[in-house]
Motif scaffolding. Sequence first.
Motif, PDB file in Angstrom:
ATOM      1  N   GLU A  72      34.020  63.922 107.193  1.00 39.40           N
ATOM      2  CA  GLU A  72      33.154  64.818 107.962  1.00 39.40           C
ATOM      3  C   GLU A  72      31.827  64.136 108.306  1.00 39.40           C
ATOM      4  OE1 GLU A  72      31.550  69.426 107.671  1.00 39.40           O
ATOM      5  OE2 GLU A  72      31.992  68.324 105.826  1.00 39.40           O
ATOM      6  N   HIS A  73      31.095  63.677 107.281  1.00 39.71           N
ATOM      7  CA  HIS A  73      29.824  62.979 107.480  1.00 39.71           C
ATOM      8  C   HIS A  73      29.871  61.671 106.695  1.00 39.71           C
ATOM      9  CE1 HIS A  73      28.132  66.544 109.330  1.00 39.71           C
ATOM     10  NE2 HIS A  73      28.441  67.262 108.257  1.00 39.71           N
ATOM     11  N   ILE A  74      29.176  60.651 107.220  1.00 34.22           N
ATOM     12  CA  ILE A  74      29.141  59.368 106.513  1.00 34.22           C
ATOM     13  C   ILE A  74      27.798  58.697 106.766  1.00 34.22           C
ATOM     14  CG2 ILE A  74      30.214  58.102 108.429  1.00 34.22           C
ATOM     15  CD1 ILE A  74      31.609  56.358 106.228  1.00 34.22           C
ATOM     16  N   SER A  75      27.303  58.016 105.746  1.00 33.23           N
ATOM     17  CA  SER A  75      26.027  57.317 105.859  1.00 33.23           C
ATOM     18  C   SER A  75      25.993  56.165 104.867  1.00 33.23           C
ATOM     19  CB  SER A  75      24.860  58.268 105.574  1.00 33.23           C
ATOM     20  OG  SER A  75      23.622  57.571 105.516  1.00 33.23           O
ATOM     21  N   ALA A  76      25.308  55.110 105.273  1.00 32.76           N
ATOM     22  CA  ALA A  76      24.959  54.067 104.311  1.00 32.76           C
ATOM     23  C   ALA A  76      23.642  54.456 103.647  1.00 32.76           C
ATOM     24  CB  ALA A  76      24.808  52.727 105.033  1.00 32.76           C
ATOM     25  N   ARG A  77      23.341  53.774 102.560  1.00 37.93           N
ATOM     26  CA  ARG A  77      22.030  53.970 101.937  1.00 37.93           C
ATOM     27  C   ARG A  77      21.521  52.624 101.437  1.00 37.93           C
ATOM     28  NH1 ARG A  77      21.528  57.865  96.883  1.00 37.93           N
ATOM     29  NH2 ARG A  77      21.973  59.489  98.411  1.00 37.93           N
ATOM     30  N   TRP A  78      20.342  52.292 101.892  1.00 38.68           N
ATOM     31  CA  TRP A  78      19.649  51.090 101.431  1.00 38.68           C
ATOM     32  C   TRP A  78      18.432  51.560 100.638  1.00 38.68           C
ATOM     33  CZ3 TRP A  78      14.610  49.631 102.094  1.00 38.68           C
ATOM     34  CH2 TRP A  78      14.269  48.315 101.809  1.00 38.68           C
ATOM     35  N   GLN A  89      -4.780  55.807 105.918  1.00 37.64           N
ATOM     36  CA  GLN A  89      -6.226  55.636 105.810  1.00 37.64           C
ATOM     37  C   GLN A  89      -6.578  55.128 104.410  1.00 37.64           C
ATOM     38  OE1 GLN A  89      -7.959  59.349 107.135  1.00 37.64           O
ATOM     39  NE2 GLN A  89      -7.382  58.998 109.265  1.00 37.64           N
ATOM     40  N   GLU A  90      -7.401  55.873 103.657  1.00 42.83           N
ATOM     41  CA  GLU A  90      -7.797  55.373 102.335  1.00 42.83           C
ATOM     42  C   GLU A  90      -6.815  55.741 101.235  1.00 42.83           C
ATOM     43  OE1 GLU A  90      -9.712  57.825 103.799  1.00 42.83           O
ATOM     44  OE2 GLU A  90     -10.957  56.525 105.053  1.00 42.83           O
ATOM     45  N   LYS A  91      -5.850  56.606 101.540  1.00 39.84           N
ATOM     46  CA  LYS A  91      -4.928  57.086 100.510  1.00 39.84           C
ATOM     47  C   LYS A  91      -3.663  56.241 100.494  1.00 39.84           C
ATOM     48  CE  LYS A  91      -6.506  61.875 100.897  1.00 39.84           C
ATOM     49  NZ  LYS A  91      -6.092  63.273 101.204  1.00 39.84           N
ATOM     50  N   SER A  92      -3.156  55.990  99.284  1.00 39.67           N
ATOM     51  CA  SER A  92      -1.897  55.255  99.148  1.00 39.67           C
ATOM     52  C   SER A  92      -1.133  55.773  97.951  1.00 39.67           C
ATOM     53  CB  SER A  92      -2.157  53.752  99.004  1.00 39.67           C
ATOM     54  OG  SER A  92      -2.886  53.485  97.826  1.00 39.67           O
ATOM     55  N   VAL A  93       0.185  55.766  98.081  1.00 40.87           N
ATOM     56  CA  VAL A  93       1.066  56.223  97.007  1.00 40.87           C
ATOM     57  C   VAL A  93       2.228  55.239  96.909  1.00 40.87           C
ATOM     58  CG1 VAL A  93       0.499  58.674  97.198  1.00 40.87           C
ATOM     59  CG2 VAL A  93       2.296  57.713  98.644  1.00 40.87           C
ATOM     60  N   SER A  94       2.985  55.354  95.824  1.00 41.80           N
ATOM     61  CA  SER A  94       4.152  54.486  95.640  1.00 41.80           C
ATOM     62  C   SER A  94       5.383  55.355  95.455  1.00 41.80           C
ATOM     63  CB  SER A  94       3.960  53.572  94.426  1.00 41.80           C
ATOM     64  OG  SER A  94       5.088  52.747  94.241  1.00 41.80           O
ATOM     65  N   TYR A  95       6.226  55.382  96.475  1.00 41.61           N
ATOM     66  CA  TYR A  95       7.426  56.198  96.426  1.00 41.61           C
ATOM     67  C   TYR A  95       8.643  55.377  96.839  1.00 41.61           C
ATOM     68  CZ  TYR A  95       4.755  60.501  95.742  1.00 41.61           C
ATOM     69  OH  TYR A  95       3.948  61.485  95.225  1.00 41.61           O
ATOM     70  N   ILE A  96       9.831  55.924  96.575  1.00 48.98           N
ATOM     71  CA  ILE A  96      11.085  55.240  96.896  1.00 48.98           C
ATOM     72  C   ILE A  96      11.303  55.228  98.407  1.00 48.98           C
ATOM     73  CG2 ILE A  96      13.591  55.308  96.595  1.00 48.98           C
ATOM     74  CD1 ILE A  96      13.086  56.756  93.931  1.00 48.98           C
ATOM     75  N   ILE A  97      11.742  54.074  98.907  1.00 51.14           N
ATOM     76  CA  ILE A  97      12.100  53.940 100.322  1.00 51.14           C
ATOM     77  C   ILE A  97      13.618  53.905 100.417  1.00 51.14           C
ATOM     78  CG2 ILE A  97      11.872  52.551 102.413  1.00 51.14           C
ATOM     79  CD1 ILE A  97       9.399  51.258 101.112  1.00 51.14           C
ATOM     80  N   LYS A  98      14.169  54.726 101.319  1.00 52.50           N
ATOM     81  CA  LYS A  98      15.616  54.749 101.529  1.00 52.50           C
ATOM     82  C   LYS A  98      15.918  54.596 103.012  1.00 52.50           C
ATOM     83  CE  LYS A  98      16.820  57.572  97.496  1.00 52.50           C
ATOM     84  NZ  LYS A  98      17.572  58.743  96.987  1.00 52.50           N
ATOM     85  N   GLY A  99      16.759  53.604 103.320  1.00 54.50           N
ATOM     86  CA  GLY A  99      17.247  53.435 104.675  1.00 54.50           C
ATOM     87  C   GLY A  99      18.592  54.129 104.804  1.00 54.50           C
ATOM     88  N   VAL A 100      18.711  55.060 105.754  1.00 56.48           N
ATOM     89  CA  VAL A 100      19.915  55.886 105.848  1.00 56.48           C
ATOM     90  C   VAL A 100      20.299  56.112 107.308  1.00 56.48           C
ATOM     91  CG1 VAL A 100      19.419  57.083 103.678  1.00 56.48           C
ATOM     92  CG2 VAL A 100      18.572  58.030 105.833  1.00 56.48           C
ATOM     93  N   ASP A 194      23.354  49.451  99.859  1.00 56.25           N
ATOM     94  CA  ASP A 194      23.591  49.684  98.426  1.00 56.25           C
ATOM     95  C   ASP A 194      24.675  50.724  98.169  1.00 56.25           C
ATOM     96  OD1 ASP A 194      21.489  47.925  97.441  1.00 56.25           O
ATOM     97  OD2 ASP A 194      20.094  49.384  98.285  1.00 56.25           O
ATOM     98  N   HIS A 195      24.766  51.701  99.051  1.00 53.93           N
ATOM     99  CA  HIS A 195      25.746  52.777  98.871  1.00 53.93           C
ATOM    100  C   HIS A 195      26.437  53.093 100.191  1.00 53.93           C
ATOM    101  CE1 HIS A 195      22.700  53.593  95.684  1.00 53.93           C
ATOM    102  NE2 HIS A 195      23.729  53.988  94.969  1.00 53.93           N
ATOM    103  N   ILE A 196      27.643  53.607 100.060  1.00 51.17           N
ATOM    104  CA  ILE A 196      28.337  54.272 101.168  1.00 51.17           C
ATOM    105  C   ILE A 196      28.649  55.684 100.684  1.00 51.17           C
ATOM    106  CG2 ILE A 196      30.412  54.354 102.602  1.00 51.17           C
ATOM    107  CD1 ILE A 196      30.602  51.307 102.327  1.00 51.17           C
TER     108      ILE A 196
END
Length: 385
Positions: A72-78, A89-100, A194-196
């Motif tokens: 039905e649906h399919i995606s890769a995940r990086w 601007q002056e704010k920064s955070v560290s979060y997970i990046i996912k390519g999909v 990394d994933h299918i």
Amino acid sequence: MAWGIFMLVVLLGIGKGFQNGYSKEFKDDAVNSIRIRKGQISRPYKGQQVGKYIQLTNQDLDNIAQNLQGIEHISARWNQYRNNVVSYQEKSVSYIIKGVHPDHKYLQKTIVTDGRFLNNFDIHQNRKVIAIGKWVNQELFGNQSGLGKWIFVNGISFQVVGIFRDEGSDDENKVVFIPVTTAQSVFEGAPNIDHIIFSIPNANLEKSKALAMEAKERLAKVHQFDPNDPRALFVRNNYENFQKFLSVFHAIDAFIWIIGLMTIIAGIIVVSTIVLVSVKERTKEIGIRKAIGATPFAINKMILLESMTLTAISGYVGMIFGLLSLEWMNSFFTTKASWMISNPSVSLTIVWTSTLILIFAGVAAGAVPAIRASKVKPAIALKSL
């Protein structure tokens, strides 16, 4: 009897709480989804070296999408988990990046609250667009929407096209999604993934197992590893896991009902004994009632009503204390943000079932004493007056 109903309500409520808690694990991904994660070869096969890592690529995704029937649906995940800097601007955070891919929205139950999710045009054009979780938006933009703003991800500028929330844990809202092709060209430099992940419409256990095995066999043929190697690829069949989860909790519910009903049966025996003793002590009273015209039916009715009243009062006391205990547990586990037990409760069906059990218990407990009372002979009972 009060203790039996109390134990039944509390145990069923706790069982429901465990079920609610563990079911959160299935809120992150679609229940009918299958996820394939890269691994390393652990068995010798056609000259391949043990320990060799299997690297999934875009070609593997295309292989699955084009050759497996019933997807039905399919995606890769990086994924990139560490050393990420998302800034505005002056704010920064560290979060997970996912390519999909765009279908990832359906596979991970991502709910877009503002703007849109990634689309196929973003994938084909390697566009620098990004969808951010609600916590990312909160930290970067406060109470304002970041839609349309340009932010930096590891020094590369991306335009925010969507803000989303996730039905799973809060950690799933601390993620940013970018097109997988953009992630590969900007951060990876290669078409690696990394994933299918894919989902099956109208899934059943046999179908999901067959498709999961077929997908692994196709990838084994391409990457030259034993299809039965448990570590070459890690396949998570969400539908199979969900069915196992349901079967376990059905068994737990059945066990709880057995324990609760056994306790109630013990209560019936105790109440029946009490009423029997009461009938024996009231032999003279029953004899007088029969002497002045009371019928066996009237005597039976009197004893049964007394028995039902005794069981109903004690049972409802147990039920009320059980419900109050569940309310306390609910507030306690909500405060502790427990993932093990969530919202312990009993349904209206259980309350009505417990009521029927009380009525039956009252009749059962008073049946034998009522029969004995109806057989009391007035002449014998009045001799001792």
